[in-house]
Scaffold this active site. Sequence first.
Site, PDB file in Angstrom:
ATOM      1  CE  LYS A   1      -2.541   3.411   1.980  1.00 16.53           C
ATOM      2  NZ  LYS A   1      -1.550   4.884   1.760  1.00 16.53           N
TER       3      LYS A   1
ATOM      4  CB  CYS B   1      12.605   9.842   7.980  1.00 12.36           C
ATOM      5  SG  CYS B   1      13.523   8.438   8.120  1.00 12.36           S
TER       6      CYS B   1
ATOM      7  N   GLY C   1       6.746   6.270   7.579  1.00  8.51           N
ATOM      8  CA  GLY C   1       5.330   6.575   7.461  1.00  8.51           C
ATOM      9  C   GLY C   1       6.184   7.920   9.132  1.00  8.51           C
ATOM     10  CB  SER C   2       3.935  10.753  10.600  1.00 10.82           C
ATOM     11  OG  SER C   2       2.373   9.542  10.474  1.00 10.82           O
TER      12      SER C   2
ATOM     13  CD  GLU D   1      12.456   5.399   8.626  1.00 13.67           C
ATOM     14  OE1 GLU D   1      12.474   6.051   9.359  1.00 13.67           O
ATOM     15  OE2 GLU D   1      12.538   5.475   7.805  1.00 13.67           O
ATOM     16  CG  LEU D   2       7.513   5.626  13.195  1.00 15.72           C
ATOM     17  CD1 LEU D   2       6.836   5.707  14.927  1.00 15.72           C
ATOM     18  CD2 LEU D   2       6.868   5.073  12.247  1.00 15.72           C
TER      19      LEU D   2
END
Length: 467
Positions: free
Chosen positions: A156, A264, A208-209, A230-231
């Site tokens: 996705k 990031c 993402g966030s 993984e933010l």
Amino acid sequence: MSLYAVTNPATGELVKDYPTATGEAVEAALSSVAAASLTWRCAPIDDRVRLLRRVAELYTARRDQLAAIITREMGKPISQAGLEVDIAVSIYNYYADNGPGFLADEELDVVAGGTAVVRKEGLGALLGIMPWNYPYYQVARFAAPNLMNGNSILLKHAPQCPESALAMEQIFRDAGAPEGAYVNIFATTEQVAVIIADDRIQGVSLTGSEGAGAAVAEIAGRHLKKVVLELGGSDPYLVLDSADPEYAARQAVLGRFGNAGQACNAAKRFIVEQGVYEEFLKYFTTAVSAISVGDPSDPRTFMGPLSSVAAVNGLADQVDDAISKGATAVLGGARLDGPGAWYPPTVLVGVTPDMRAYSEELFGPVAVVHRVDSEDEAIAMANASTYGLGAAIQSADPVQAERIARRLQAGMVTVNEASGTAAELPFGGVKRSGIGRELGRYGMDEFVNRKLIRVAPPRPDSAGTAG
């Protein structure tokens, strides 16, 4: 307008939109990846190697086409877009080269006799939720090791990246991936929740966030699913008195303003000891002021637009808050006029804890420069963050650099260079920057069953009974 759409951030033009998945499409995708996981898990290692190798070859053959897609989708300068394709190629080749060795059985010493091995096997079908800032690289670091493991992939992608998502799915199809081994899905947030909960999905990887990671982890936790997250990051870049301030400034520009600062692990907080502060700031602002901002399709452009007008609005709010409370914009500090998603390279000084820019992640071309009086103060400021992704140290003293690296609360530390990435280097953070690791051999170890196979020694009374 559909949730999934290509809107050129350089012009604001809607290029094309794509329909979101129907309920029937979601069910078909789940059935396909679940069925594929049963066969791909048992496929010979050589078949997996051939697939990854062929995927790398197709990325290379389609490099220019792939680069143009993400320049159009999210505004990445065409030269950097091509380099992103190259990094993805290196990741697929890395796991083709090294995956078989990483999957080798591990023999254990058994006190009671007999034998025991640990065998790594894929868990099954996995969901990958990927971001817009590195459309090919982020997918490669999830897909390559897990396809090598024998897992199947339901991907996705970000709503801004439908064209690159389809281009990647086509590459896997053309490379001869088995039906269902790699499936793209244009799912809504509600459908993603359904997919995570489905028993056919064995794990979830999200880049993402922080908010998205928390939401995914909550759903996955309720259903006992393994996650890799993984933010965000607010990476410190420490410049010590022993450093060469001119070299540190050049590296700082690369570490902060590549991909318009939308990374990031970009350097975001520049923490500079007082002995070199003035020199560093002079060299840094001079180099930042020379950044070429313009048409991302021009090979000479270093920085294009941000990914969207929404991204500009969020960043501008953070900068405006800092300036209104007393910070100074040495460069930039105000959005650019005209259509599209443009924001200039900006350098802030005088940022204090009451400002949003002090503690929040600045996901764009804004650098915050702090002055500190000592090594201890630099370390304390670096660690005074809820994030812990990466950190960088500029020091001419290797003993000092090692001492500081041990004390920094980060998943990755680089010395005398800006934070970067490579297929062989593990990537991930601590604190609110995420859970788990990608890339390197550690990227192979997240979504596997480490199966113990124990064979007992022969029974004493069984000797000599044959015949």
